[in-house]
Structures are given as structure tokens and as C-alpha cells.
Design a protein around this motif. Structure first.
Motif: not given
Length: 506
Positions: A307-315, A333-338
Motif C-alpha cells: 500500500g502506502h507503507e514500506k515494510k522490511w522482512f528477512d526471508l 517471512f520474518v518482519e523486521t520493520t520495527e
């Protein structure tokens, strides 16, 4: 009619048993590798943390190269920022610095050992740890294992650390996790996945049991059986949704299993976003090609626009092998956004005032653009040095500079690690204390007053110092940080009219 119904149920039973066998086959091959995958994730996470630390130190080195700081100041600033960086679930994991001769340069929990050569220490834990790290660094190893004190306590535990050499200054920079903590975290996540899998199989077993009973029922029960089957399917979807990260299983580039997180985050979002659909397809295809070439698991960092947000993951990609052939590939997919946002927050804190070492106005501009990083409650303290103009006029600007540096040093030493300290201008300094209510903020301000009023000894000169302060609190005194700074500044002016060393809170 009854014979026809029985035949349909038998076919359905065979299909469910085959699917149950497939799920059981997936679990048997996946879980022995799951813990290793999680351990690999922690190793890559430590690598990532060290790379970011190296990047931050390189920023200070660049300041030295560009002539913005002398080398000694650049090194001191770099070490101070490294010691202020903490991460991890409890915010206790840290960075340390050694030189290649074994001298400990920086350690947030063991400052008593700083400046000592571990290779010559009588403390066997210290000596063995330094010897292992220095030897590993010189041999080009990225990871070392040794015994070390648990977060500065007397208790000793096995520690696994990632290390790198910052060549320009000959520093060994490292961070790590204690083995017991690392294993506990990995085992807990593995147990969570296993529990979900066991419940999943139990639900399918319940369906099979229902069908075996229903084979002896009359045709009039057929509709009830179909309704029950649909209900159980919905319950299974609920169980799959409880897995906390997006998971998909692929066979021959086709997704044969996905949990709710994967479907909601990627599949549904991609329906209205051709760019996202192309991105996910490209990531999956590239990952599968890499796995096919090496027939080994891999971990890669991803940045995806949702969407309008970028997110980061370790695949994490884990191949399931049979006779050296890839049968299926599991994608986690492990989210690392925070974590990435937190690192960005620390990076902007690295911008400092060259005289005092405090943050400069550029950092303040960043916080003003998004004050959510300060929490639901925070306090602002504006202070300046009493009689600073008289000090400059009487003793000269060099003495005035020493007073400012001493004030900054005392504030830094007595402030909490998450406190933002800004040189606002001249002798004015701004203190922002995140996640703090009025009572705690006033105690902090009073502690600063006690620390700052201690005499300063400069060779044969002794100066009796004090600071005037203005205090404000969010949200009582304003709805935004800019307003709170203005309120604190006005109260500082009132405090100076009240006399030296005064604190004005209203």
C-alpha cells in the motif's frame, strides 16, 4: 442412493487421508530444520547489527577525514554512541570494542575493564574472552564463542558473538547473544510452530473420525455431514491464522500451502497492486532459483511496499530434500520493520554538536517531524548556564567552551540512555526524556540541578556553577513537541528572573 452416498464419502475419505499424509510428510521434514533456520536467522541478525555499527563508526571516521572533528574526538564520539546502542526484546543486548592488541576500549556493562589489556589480565574469564575474540578477528572469522559475564553480572554464560574489524582505526567491533538465551528463543518459536502443527493434524484426525462414523449413516444425514465439514474447515483456517508470520510451501514453483498471514499480506494486497504482485512473484522465483542451485537454505533481506507503507522482512527459504532432489521449499517471512525503524532512529541520533558532543538541531528537526518515537508521555527541560556571559567576559571563550563541555558531559553521564540531549544554541541545552510522566521528569530535572552545581576545577581556576531550568510535560502543557519547547523556554526565562539555580515548572 445409499450406496452412491457411501461411495462419495469413501472418495472424500481417501482424499482427506492423502492430504493428511502430505501434511504429516511436510511436518516430518520441516521441523528438524526449523530450529537450525531460526538459529541462522539470529546469526544473520547479529551480522546485520554489526554492519550497522560499522556504518555508524564510519560516519565519525568520515567526519575526521573531512576535518569536521579531530581524530581523538571522532573516536570518542564513535565509542560513546556504540555504548549507547542497545537492542533486542528487552533492550539489553549491546556492542563492545577491542583493539587488535587486546585492550578493551568500550563496554557498556563493564566500564571497569575499559583501558585494560585482556591478554595480560588476571581475570581468566576476561583474558580467555579477549584472546578468543582477537585471535578470531585476526583469522578473519565472523563469529566466535566464549564464556562471558551475563550483562555485567557475576554469572558467567556461554556467548556467541559476531565480530568485524574496522580497519582505519584497528578496532574489533562486536555484539552477540548468550547461548542459553539464543537456544531458549529458538526452541520457544519451534515449539509454537510444532503446537500449531499438532493441533492442525488433530483437527484433520477429527474430521476423518467423523467420516468413518458417518459411513454407516443414512442418506438423510448427508447434508448435515457436509455442513459439519464446512464448519471444521473454518476452524482449521482459524488455527492457521494463529501462526505469527507469513508462511508458504511451494512445489515446482506453485504454492501448495499458505497461512492467513501470507494470504492477507501478499495475495490479497497483490490483487489491487500489479507492482506488488510482480514483486512477490519475482522474489519467489529468484529465491527458488538460488535454492535450486545450492540445494541449501538461505536468508535474504527484503524491502516491500505494501500500500502506502514500506515494510522490511528477512526471508528464510528451507528446501526439503529427498534423494538429493528438492521436493518442496518452505518460505518464512520474518518482519523486521520495527527493528529497521529503531535503527534509523539511532542513526539520526549520531548527528552531534562538535563542541559538546550533544545532538544538534538537525536531530531535533527529525523528532519534530514524528514525535511518536517519544511515547505517550514525555518531558522537556530547557536549561542554560547561570552567568555564562560573565564567565566568557572575565575568563575568555576557551574557559566558556570548557564549561559547556563539562555541562554536556555531566548531563550525558547522569541522563537515561534513551534521553535526547540537544545543544539548542549558545549556552542553552534542551533535554527530551521519552516515556516519562511529570513526577519522574521533575526528579530527573532535580538530579540534573545537583549534578550541574558541583564546582568545576580548571588548572588553578575553580568555578562555582549552576543552571536555570524551565520544565514542560506532554500532553499537559501542549499537544506537540514544538509547543512544549516554547513553554519550557518561557519558563526558563522566569527561572532566571527568580535567581540562580532555579527550576520553573509553571
Amino acid at each position: 442412493m445409499r450406496r452412491k452416498t457411501t461411495g462419495v464419502l469413501l472418495i472424500l475419505l481417501v482424499v482427506l487421508m492423502a492430504f493428511f499424509t502430505l501434511i504429516f510428510y511436510w511436518i516430518v521434514f520441516m521441523f528438524p530444520r526449523l530450529q537450525r533456520t531460526l538459529l541462522s536467522y539470529h546469526m544473520n541478525s547479529m551480522n546485520h547489527q554489526v554492519d550497522l555499527a560499522i556504518s555508524m563508526v564510519n560516519t565519525h571516521y568520515s567526519n575526521f577525514i573531512q576535518g569536521l572533528e579531530d581524530e581523538s574526538t571522532a573516536k570518542q564520539n564513535a565509542m560513546r554512541h556504540l555504548k549507547s546502542l542497545f537492542y533486542g526484546p528487552e533492550g539489553k543486548d549491546y556492542f563492545f570494542v577491542l583493539d587488535l592488541d587486546g585492550v578493551l576500549l568500550a563496554h557498556p556493562y563493564r566500564s571497569d575493564l575499559e583501558g585494560q589489556n585482556g591478554l595480560q589480565s588476571s581475570d581468566l574469564i576476561f583474558a580467555n574472552a579477549v584472546r578468543t575474540i582477537v585471535q578470531g578477528a585476526k583469522e578473519g572469522r565472523k563469529f566466535v564463542e566464549y564464556d562471558w559475564y551475563l550483562y555485567g553480572e557475576k554469572k558467567v554464560e556461554k556467548k556467541f558473538s559476531a565480530i568485524r574489524i574496522f580497519e582505519p582505526w584497528g578496532w574489533i567491533i562486536g555484539t552477540g547473544l548468550y547461548s542459553e538465551t539464543l537456544m531458549q528463543q529458538s526452541k520457544k518459536i519451534a515449539r509454537d510452530f510444532q503446537l500449531v502443527a499438532i493441533v492442525f493434524m488433530a483437527m484433520y484426525s477429527a474430521i476423518v473420525a467423523f467420516l468413518l462414523v458417518l459411513l454407516n449413516r443414512q442418506y438423510r444425514e448427508r447434508e448435515r455431514l457436509l455442513t459439519l465439514h464446512l464448519q471444521e474447515g473454518e476452524r482449521l483456517k482459524t488455527i492457521l491464522s494463529s501462526i505469527p508470520q507469513p508462511v508458504a510451501v511451494l512445489k515446482d514453483s506453485q504454492i501448495i500451502f499458505m497461512n492467513q498471514y501470507f494470504e492477507e499480506m501478499f495475495v490479497r494486497e497483490a490483487e489491487s497492486s500489479p507492482a506488488l504482485k510482480e514483486k512477490i512473484s519475482q522474489v519467489i522465483e529468484e529465491t527458488l532459483n538460488e535454492v535450486r542451485k545450492t540445494k541449501k537454505g538461505l536468508v535474504k533481506a527484503l524491502e516491500i511496499a505494501l500500500g502506502h507503507e514500506k515494510k522490511w522482512f528477512d526471508l528464510h527459504a528451507v528446501p526439503l530434500l529427498s534423494n538429493e532432489s528438492i521436493v518442496e521449499t518452505v518460505l518464512l517471512f520474518v518482519e523486521t520493520t520495527e527493528q529497521v525503524k529503531q535503527i534509523d532512529f539511532w542513526k539520526f541520533r549520531a548527528e552531534t554538536d562538535p563542541l559538546t558532543g550533544l545532538a544538534n538541531r538537525n536531530v531535533l528537526d527529525v523528532i519534530l517531524s514524528d514525535q511518536r518515537v517519544l511515547g505517550e508521555k514525555f518531558c522537556v527541560i530547557m536549561l542554560d548556564v547561570d552567568g555564562f556571559k560573565e564567565i566568557n567576559d572575565r575568563y575568555g571563550h576557551s574557559v566558556g567552551d570548557e564549561v559547556l563541555k563539562e555541562f554536556a558531559r555531566r548531563l550525558t553521564k547522569s541522563a537515561r540512555k534513551d534521553t535526547v540531549l540537544v545543544r539548542f544554541g549558545g549556552d542553552e541545552m534542551l533535554v527530551i526524556v521519552p516515556n516519562t510522566d511529570r513526577e519522574a521528569g521533575l526528579k530527573i530535572a532535580q538530579r540534573f540541578q545537583e549534578v550541574l552545581k558541583k564546582p568545576l576545577h580548571l588548572e588553578s581556576l575553580t568555578l562555582n556553577l549552576s543552571a536555570s531550568m524551565g520544565f514542560s510535560e506532554f500532553p499537559t502543557d501542549g499537544n506537540d513537541l514544538a509547543t512544549l519547547i516554547n513553554v519550557a523556554d518561557q519558563r526558563l526565562y522566569k527561572a532566571k528572573n527568580m535567581g540562580k539555580g532555579m527550576l520553573c515548572v509553571d
